[in-house]
Design a protein around this motif. Structure first.
Motif, PDB file in Angstrom:
ATOM      1  N   GLY A 102      -2.431  -5.930  -1.231  1.00  0.00           N
ATOM      2  CA  GLY A 102      -2.147  -4.762  -2.050  1.00  0.00           C
ATOM      3  C   GLY A 102      -1.294  -5.123  -3.252  1.00  0.00           C
ATOM      4  N   TYR A 113      -5.034  -0.916  -4.227  1.00  0.00           N
ATOM      5  CA  TYR A 113      -5.954  -1.934  -3.720  1.00  0.00           C
ATOM      6  C   TYR A 113      -7.195  -2.018  -4.603  1.00  0.00           C
ATOM      7  CZ  TYR A 113      -2.794  -1.295   0.167  1.00  0.00           C
ATOM      8  OH  TYR A 113      -1.654  -1.204   0.931  1.00  0.00           O
ATOM      9  N   ALA A 224      -8.509  -3.099   3.353  1.00  0.00           N
ATOM     10  CA  ALA A 224      -7.118  -3.484   3.616  1.00  0.00           C
ATOM     11  C   ALA A 224      -6.723  -3.079   5.033  1.00  0.00           C
ATOM     12  CB  ALA A 224      -6.192  -2.823   2.595  1.00  0.00           C
TER      13      ALA A 224
END
Length: 271
Positions: A102, A113, A224
């Motif tokens: 991130g 992101y 993520a």
């Protein structure tokens, strides 16, 4: 007298068989009550896992305790394939999740992101229309953005919030868009001339059913989150792999015992 290795293999598989019953029952229950694509997506894998555990545990149980060598051989063969698959998946998980972090945003408590930061394999999987349609449905069903909106945070508190990757990527527009904050899921767009070139800025909508669910940032947020989960799964897999190797070794001893007993009957007093 049944040997220790046979007893251990039988006991472990008896416990696995008991475990398979609630797993299979849960999958069947879920398939009967599933009303959304997200729920329907989960029932088949759960049922398949339950059936697999039940059949393999029965083969190991009968093979070990009843001295049925061919069933024990099938059990060991499946265990060997499982060990190879778990090993390969663990390596694969570490490789494909090695990229992607991130980005820290100045003056914000959350990160943002970018889809391009992740491995090509993950990008292709999440960008597939078929796959993303199911993921999008799950995100909407989870009401993760609605729960953020319900908090009714003032702007300063929202900007300082530690949002999850999915909340950051799917529930709000990227910071580069320079939209004006009204609420967590309601933002005012500026004049077209001042909007960032980021295509997510034009994709964003205040419609609760749209928001940024079709944004590249949302897909990146999902990756993520997936990366974080896969790292945990990979660690668990290492422990599971060690356990499988131990059970497989014990199973090999039990199989050898079966062959010896079938080939050379042990008479009383014969060593």
């Amino acid at each position: 007298m049944v040997r220790i290795s046979n007893n251990l293999v039988g006991l472990l598989n008896f416990l696995t068989f008991l475990l398979s019953i609630p797993i299979l029952g849960g999958g069947i229950w879920l398939s009967n009550r599933a009303s959304t694509d997200c729920e329907k997506f989960l029932d088949r894998p759960i049922i398949a896992l339950g059936v697999f555990l039940m059949l393999v545990s029965l083969a190991g149980l009968i093979g070990a305790w009843c001295r049925v060598s061919w069933l024990l051989w099938i059990y060991l063969f499946v265990m060997f394939i499982l060990i190879v698959l778990v090993f390969c998946f663990t390596i694969f998980a570490f490789v494909v999740t090695n990229k992607g972090v991130g980005e820290v945003v100045s003056g914000r408590g959350y990160k943002e992101y970018r889809l391009g930061d992740y491995s090509n394999w993950l990008q292709k999987r999440v960008s597939s229309d078929k796959n993303w349609g199911k993921i999008r449905s799950c995100l909407q069903d989870s009401k993760i953005c609605k729960s953020l909106e319900d908090k009714n945070l003032p702007q300063s508190d929202f900007f300082n919030s530690n949002l999850s990757p999915i909340q950051s990527g799917c529930c709000k527009p990227p910071t580069d868009c320079n939209f004006t904050y009204q609420s967590a899921t309601n933002w005012t767009k500026l004049a077209d001339s001042t909007i960032s070139a980021d295509q997510d800025c034009t994709t964003w909508s205040n419609d609760p059913n749209s928001l940024c669910y079709d944004c590249q940032s949302c897909k990146a947020g999902v990756l993520a989150n997936l990366k974080k989960d896969w790292k945990k799964v990979a660690v668990v897999n290492i422990i599971f792999l060690i356990f499988l190797i131990i059970v497989y070794s014990i199973g090999c001893c039990a199989f050898r015992n079966n062959r010896e007993d079938n080939s050379y009957p042990r008479w009383k007093g014969y060593p």
